[in-house]
Design a protein around this motif. Structure first.
Motif, PDB file in Angstrom:
ATOM      1  N   GLU A  93       0.833  -1.197   0.000  1.00  0.00           N
ATOM      2  CA  GLU A  93       0.000   0.000   0.000  1.00  0.00           C
ATOM      3  C   GLU A  93       0.869   1.249   0.000  1.00  0.00           C
ATOM      4  O   GLU A  93       0.541   2.258  -0.648  1.00  0.00           O
ATOM      5  CB  GLU A  93      -0.931  -0.010   1.220  1.00  0.00           C
ATOM      6  CG  GLU A  93      -2.013  -1.087   1.167  1.00  0.00           C
ATOM      7  CD  GLU A  93      -2.858  -0.982  -0.090  1.00  0.00           C
ATOM      8  OE1 GLU A  93      -3.302   0.145  -0.413  1.00  0.00           O
ATOM      9  OE2 GLU A  93      -3.085  -2.014  -0.746  1.00  0.00           O
ATOM     10  N   GLY A  94       1.997   1.183   0.716  1.00  0.00           N
ATOM     11  CA  GLY A  94       2.928   2.303   0.722  1.00  0.00           C
ATOM     12  C   GLY A  94       3.521   2.547  -0.650  1.00  0.00           C
ATOM     13  O   GLY A  94       3.725   3.701  -1.061  1.00  0.00           O
ATOM     14  N   LYS A  96       2.034   1.923  -3.449  1.00  0.00           N
ATOM     15  CA  LYS A  96       0.967   2.529  -4.252  1.00  0.00           C
ATOM     16  C   LYS A  96       0.849   4.021  -3.951  1.00  0.00           C
ATOM     17  O   LYS A  96       0.690   4.848  -4.867  1.00  0.00           O
ATOM     18  CB  LYS A  96      -0.361   1.817  -3.974  1.00  0.00           C
ATOM     19  CG  LYS A  96      -0.403   0.375  -4.475  1.00  0.00           C
ATOM     20  CD  LYS A  96      -1.706  -0.306  -4.082  1.00  0.00           C
ATOM     21  CE  LYS A  96      -1.712  -1.762  -4.523  1.00  0.00           C
ATOM     22  NZ  LYS A  96      -2.956  -2.469  -4.087  1.00  0.00           N
ATOM     23  N   ARG A  97       0.949   4.380  -2.669  1.00  0.00           N
ATOM     24  CA  ARG A  97       0.873   5.789  -2.296  1.00  0.00           C
ATOM     25  C   ARG A  97       2.062   6.561  -2.875  1.00  0.00           C
ATOM     26  O   ARG A  97       1.913   7.681  -3.385  1.00  0.00           O
ATOM     27  CB  ARG A  97       0.834   5.938  -0.769  1.00  0.00           C
ATOM     28  CG  ARG A  97      -0.470   5.453  -0.132  1.00  0.00           C
ATOM     29  CD  ARG A  97      -0.537   5.806   1.330  1.00  0.00           C
ATOM     30  NE  ARG A  97       0.378   5.030   2.149  1.00  0.00           N
ATOM     31  CZ  ARG A  97       0.054   3.902   2.776  1.00  0.00           C
ATOM     32  NH1 ARG A  97      -1.165   3.395   2.648  1.00  0.00           N
ATOM     33  NH2 ARG A  97       0.949   3.272   3.522  1.00  0.00           N
ATOM     34  N   ARG A  98       3.247   5.941  -2.813  1.00  0.00           N
ATOM     35  CA  ARG A  98       4.441   6.580  -3.364  1.00  0.00           C
ATOM     36  C   ARG A  98       4.307   6.786  -4.869  1.00  0.00           C
ATOM     37  O   ARG A  98       4.626   7.856  -5.396  1.00  0.00           O
ATOM     38  CB  ARG A  98       5.666   5.718  -3.060  1.00  0.00           C
ATOM     39  CG  ARG A  98       6.980   6.275  -3.604  1.00  0.00           C
ATOM     40  CD  ARG A  98       8.039   5.198  -3.678  1.00  0.00           C
ATOM     41  NE  ARG A  98       9.334   5.729  -4.035  1.00  0.00           N
ATOM     42  CZ  ARG A  98      10.243   5.061  -4.730  1.00  0.00           C
ATOM     43  NH1 ARG A  98       9.971   3.838  -5.160  1.00  0.00           N
ATOM     44  NH2 ARG A  98      11.408   5.595  -5.008  1.00  0.00           N
ATOM     45  N   GLN A 100       1.651   7.133  -6.594  1.00  0.00           N
ATOM     46  CA  GLN A 100       0.681   8.198  -6.872  1.00  0.00           C
ATOM     47  C   GLN A 100       1.295   9.574  -6.650  1.00  0.00           C
ATOM     48  O   GLN A 100       1.027  10.520  -7.403  1.00  0.00           O
ATOM     49  CB  GLN A 100      -0.563   8.025  -6.001  1.00  0.00           C
ATOM     50  CG  GLN A 100      -1.701   8.959  -6.379  1.00  0.00           C
ATOM     51  CD  GLN A 100      -2.136   8.786  -7.833  1.00  0.00           C
ATOM     52  OE1 GLN A 100      -2.465   7.684  -8.261  1.00  0.00           O
ATOM     53  NE2 GLN A 100      -2.128   9.882  -8.602  1.00  0.00           N
ATOM     54  N   LEU A 101       2.138   9.706  -5.621  1.00  0.00           N
ATOM     55  CA  LEU A 101       2.810  10.983  -5.367  1.00  0.00           C
ATOM     56  C   LEU A 101       3.744  11.354  -6.516  1.00  0.00           C
ATOM     57  O   LEU A 101       3.835  12.525  -6.909  1.00  0.00           O
ATOM     58  CB  LEU A 101       3.586  10.916  -4.042  1.00  0.00           C
ATOM     59  CG  LEU A 101       2.756  10.901  -2.765  1.00  0.00           C
ATOM     60  CD1 LEU A 101       3.655  10.669  -1.555  1.00  0.00           C
ATOM     61  CD2 LEU A 101       1.981  12.209  -2.605  1.00  0.00           C
ATOM     62  N   ASN A 104       1.606  12.495  -9.336  1.00  0.00           N
ATOM     63  CA  ASN A 104       1.122  13.844  -9.062  1.00  0.00           C
ATOM     64  C   ASN A 104       2.184  14.888  -9.398  1.00  0.00           C
ATOM     65  O   ASN A 104       1.876  15.951  -9.968  1.00  0.00           O
ATOM     66  CB  ASN A 104       0.708  13.974  -7.598  1.00  0.00           C
ATOM     67  CG  ASN A 104      -0.512  13.144  -7.247  1.00  0.00           C
ATOM     68  OD1 ASN A 104      -1.216  12.654  -8.135  1.00  0.00           O
ATOM     69  ND2 ASN A 104      -0.760  12.966  -5.964  1.00  0.00           N
ATOM     70  N   GLU A 161       8.143   5.405   1.851  1.00  0.00           N
ATOM     71  CA  GLU A 161       7.640   5.744   3.172  1.00  0.00           C
ATOM     72  C   GLU A 161       8.590   5.191   4.224  1.00  0.00           C
ATOM     73  O   GLU A 161       9.214   4.147   4.030  1.00  0.00           O
ATOM     74  CB  GLU A 161       6.240   5.165   3.369  1.00  0.00           C
ATOM     75  CG  GLU A 161       5.204   5.804   2.475  1.00  0.00           C
ATOM     76  CD  GLU A 161       3.798   5.285   2.731  1.00  0.00           C
ATOM     77  OE1 GLU A 161       3.620   4.462   3.654  1.00  0.00           O
ATOM     78  OE2 GLU A 161       2.886   5.706   2.009  1.00  0.00           O
TER      79      GLU A 161
END
Length: 273
Positions: A93-94, A96-98, A100-101, A104, A161
């Motif tokens: 999940e981390g 995936k968040r990375r 996306q950042l 962005n 993260e």
């Protein structure tokens, strides 16, 4: 005949586990480790593909950790899947968040892209984003994408993260795995000798001595460090794709290296039971 560092489509490789097994057989590999980034999802397909052949699958993982504000990878061999599954789910999940950042940031610079849809248990990574940049026509190659945007010191880079190397090593030990520092000379956050002292204190049990990026001089030095600290010597091609300069079994590593890992693993199992 030994490959202890390979990736599949479950992380940033281009071959499925079944395709990787088939290619390994053609290359004369006798023992093949599946070491995808932060996921164990490729294991079962690899086991099934190799079931009828003279090929041993070594279950593994490559953990993404941070040391001195830099990415440092730790290989883990023979982890207990049941124990490691939940912690790795959070690492996925981390990732995936990375990802996306990073996407962005690229959009802010005027280069919007989308990641391809990924199945359950697949770890998104910078190479996936690089491929999206190529597909969108912003760059001509993944190498250019890293040089312009995605590399460690480039504008769209985002660090993992916070998950320290010491935490990663301890997680692997808690899950009955053998933790090994991957490609030490690719690390850019400190001198190998200095970093190794901390990793040994944290419980690392081996060094990836044999790697395509290491020079013969570096290999000899890593061998001497293994002798000094009584660490396991491992190695592998760090294979990602047949469309690269790296080929399976190019290092011609002996199976005795795996035997040493198994001995340490069996001894650890006996002492904890």
């Amino acid at each position: 005949m030994l490959e202890l560092h390979c990736h599949t489509t479950y992380s940033d490789g281009t071959l499925t586990p079944s395709e990787l097994v088939a290619l390994a057989m053609q290359a004369g590999v006798k023992a093949l480790a599946i070491t995808d980034h932060d996921t164990l999802s490729g294991w079962e397909e690899a086991f099934a593909a190799a079931a009828d052949f003279d090929l041993e699958i070594v279950p593994g993982v490559e953990l993404s950790t941070v040391y001195n504000e830099r990415s440092l990878h730790i290989l883990g061999f023979y982890p207990n899947k049941n124990k490691l599954y939940s912690p790795l789910k959070e690492r996925l999940e981390g990732r995936k968040r990375r990802a996306q950042l990073i996407i962005n940031k690229l959009a802010e610079f005027g280069y919007p892209v989308e990641l391809p849809s990924m199945g359950e248990g697949i770890a998104p990574s910078r190479p996936h984003i690089a491929t999206a940049l190529v597909k969108a026509g912003y760059v001509k190659s993944s190498k250019e994408a890293f040089e312009k945007w995605l590399g460690d010191d480039q504008p769209a880079f985002v660090q993992y993260e916070k998950f320290s190397t010491a935490e990663g090593i301890q997680l692997l030990l808690n899950c009955e795995a053998i933790p090994v520092w991957a490609h030490p000379y690719l690390f850019r956050g400190g001198e190998v000798e200095t970093v190794l002292k901390d990793l040994v204190s944290a419980g690392v049990l081996g060094l990836e001595v044999y790697h395509p990026s290491h020079t013969s001089k570096q290999i000899k030095h890593l061998e001497s460090l293994c002798d000094e600290y009584d660490l396991l010597k491992t190695g592998g091609s760090d294979f990602h794709s047949p469309n690269s300069d790296i080929s399976l079994n190019q290092l011609h590593l002996p199976l005795e290296l795996l035997d040493s890992i198994k001995k340490v693993r069996n001894h650890a199992s006996l002492t904890t039971n």
